[in-house]
Write an enzyme that holds these catalytic residues in place. Sequence first.
Site, PDB file in Angstrom:
ATOM      1  N   ARG A  70     -14.279  17.904 -61.919  1.00  0.00           N
ATOM      2  CA  ARG A  70     -14.786  18.617 -60.752  1.00  0.00           C
ATOM      3  C   ARG A  70     -16.054  19.414 -61.061  1.00  0.00           C
ATOM      4  O   ARG A  70     -17.002  19.392 -60.271  1.00  0.00           O
ATOM      5  CB  ARG A  70     -13.716  19.546 -60.181  1.00  0.00           C
ATOM      6  CG  ARG A  70     -14.139  20.166 -58.836  1.00  0.00           C
ATOM      7  CD  ARG A  70     -13.138  21.187 -58.341  1.00  0.00           C
ATOM      8  NE  ARG A  70     -13.167  22.381 -59.166  1.00  0.00           N
ATOM      9  CZ  ARG A  70     -12.099  22.951 -59.711  1.00  0.00           C
ATOM     10  NH1 ARG A  70     -10.897  22.420 -59.535  1.00  0.00           N
ATOM     11  NH2 ARG A  70     -12.211  24.043 -60.445  1.00  0.00           N
ATOM     12  N   TYR A 123     -35.761  20.322 -41.570  1.00  0.00           N
ATOM     13  CA  TYR A 123     -34.673  19.390 -41.284  1.00  0.00           C
ATOM     14  C   TYR A 123     -33.720  20.024 -40.281  1.00  0.00           C
ATOM     15  O   TYR A 123     -33.205  21.120 -40.501  1.00  0.00           O
ATOM     16  CB  TYR A 123     -33.949  19.026 -42.578  1.00  0.00           C
ATOM     17  CG  TYR A 123     -32.656  18.276 -42.348  1.00  0.00           C
ATOM     18  CD1 TYR A 123     -32.648  17.102 -41.593  1.00  0.00           C
ATOM     19  CD2 TYR A 123     -31.467  18.744 -42.869  1.00  0.00           C
ATOM     20  CE1 TYR A 123     -31.459  16.423 -41.372  1.00  0.00           C
ATOM     21  CE2 TYR A 123     -30.280  18.064 -42.661  1.00  0.00           C
ATOM     22  CZ  TYR A 123     -30.285  16.909 -41.901  1.00  0.00           C
ATOM     23  OH  TYR A 123     -29.100  16.244 -41.671  1.00  0.00           O
ATOM     24  N   ASP A 196     -37.647  22.736 -50.194  1.00  0.00           N
ATOM     25  CA  ASP A 196     -37.127  21.414 -49.880  1.00  0.00           C
ATOM     26  C   ASP A 196     -38.293  20.443 -50.009  1.00  0.00           C
ATOM     27  O   ASP A 196     -39.195  20.415 -49.177  1.00  0.00           O
ATOM     28  CB  ASP A 196     -36.550  21.390 -48.468  1.00  0.00           C
ATOM     29  CG  ASP A 196     -35.974  20.022 -48.082  1.00  0.00           C
ATOM     30  OD1 ASP A 196     -36.261  19.034 -48.779  1.00  0.00           O
ATOM     31  OD2 ASP A 196     -35.253  19.956 -47.066  1.00  0.00           O
ATOM     32  N   LYS A 221     -32.503  10.297 -50.051  1.00  0.00           N
ATOM     33  CA  LYS A 221     -33.766   9.744 -49.586  1.00  0.00           C
ATOM     34  C   LYS A 221     -34.498   9.021 -50.720  1.00  0.00           C
ATOM     35  O   LYS A 221     -33.929   8.167 -51.365  1.00  0.00           O
ATOM     36  CB  LYS A 221     -34.603  10.854 -48.959  1.00  0.00           C
ATOM     37  CG  LYS A 221     -33.840  11.707 -47.933  1.00  0.00           C
ATOM     38  CD  LYS A 221     -33.235  10.900 -46.801  1.00  0.00           C
ATOM     39  CE  LYS A 221     -32.746  11.760 -45.640  1.00  0.00           C
ATOM     40  NZ  LYS A 221     -31.601  12.622 -45.937  1.00  0.00           N
TER      41      LYS A 221
END
Length: 405
Positions: A70, A123, A196, A221
């Site tokens: 994890r 976004y 970003d 992307k």
Amino acid sequence: MSRSNAPHGTSDAAPSEALSPAEWQPATLAAQALGRIDPVTRAVVPPLHLSTTYLRDPDNAYRSGFVYARPDNATTREAEDVIAALERAEAGALLFGSGMAAASAVFCALERGDHVIAPEVMYWGLRRWLRQEAPRLDLAVDFVPMDDPEAVRAAIRPGKTRLVWIETPGNPLCTVADIARIAEIAHAAGARVAVDSTAASPILTRPLTLGADIVMHSATKILNGHSDVVAGVLAGARKDAFWDRLVAIRGGWGAILGPFEAYLLMRGLRTLPLRAAAQSAGALHLAQRLSAHPLVSAVLYPGLPDHPGHAVAARQMTGGFGYMLSIRVAGGEAAAIETAARVALWKRATSLGGVESLIEHRASVEGPGTPCPPDLLRLSTGIEDPDDLLRDLDAALTGAHRPTE
């Protein structure tokens, strides 16, 4: 270091010392995946590690460095190391299960009562998250035109502003933010800067070298580039208490990217420089040609000299201006929607950065409150021949404007 002019394979001097990965160019870093060879099999492709748990040493230590899947995984680390090298991120990189998981972790790492400055153009999913979820975290958020550094300065709340979130180029209006200048303003006020850089990639922009503290990508992307992985990543300029908090959030909240997805992402990263160059060149070609198209009222692309952010983009982007551009269709919303309906080569789909070219009417997707004009189509340029893409789009534009009988 001396270089010989002798043909490949021969030399008239003693061999030079080999370059270390720290000295490699981005294309070499990516293609070689840092040059690592599997120590067991000598494979040139890193293996896929699927185990969820790891053996303790007899004294209960974990000298392998792995405890449980994890918080950490060897395959995930491999991809993180390549991204960190490309971004020149001294703190390293952290892969998340999506871009939204990576981005939201940054805001969740802030303290209650902190103030955040975010872009008006960004976004839409993160903008919606900030409007809906940030108040529940007792975070105050102001949205400003991030292409105006003075607007950022005016929005600073002394003693309260702790994060300035930049997105450049801004999706989908292709706004350009001056990372270095905004970082100077933010740091003077005691705030961190996160960028970003999804629409640029580390091949075109390295925000950490321009003063940013954190860079984020939706790795879904162009980092992956094949439209078959959902992933996000954060890369940090330095290890500090805030970075440690991000590590704790990623591990404690179970937000890590799975090993199989990391393996596919690594495959995509190895061709990233080639794709970024081809897709940026294709986008510029389309932008230039569409600027003269009689059925296009405007082209939004920072590579065009008349774009208001061109000078800043030319200074902070190297090797291209990105793979995303938007066009405004003469005839308004109906003509834009009809144009998207008529394409054959372009695919009507959400996302960016894949090898296939995508087209989307963004206002329909973003809904009420979007800054996106209703006549706008967002284009994500793939690696197809740009003239084929242009002919397809021209036919769709012409058909959308042809009177119905």
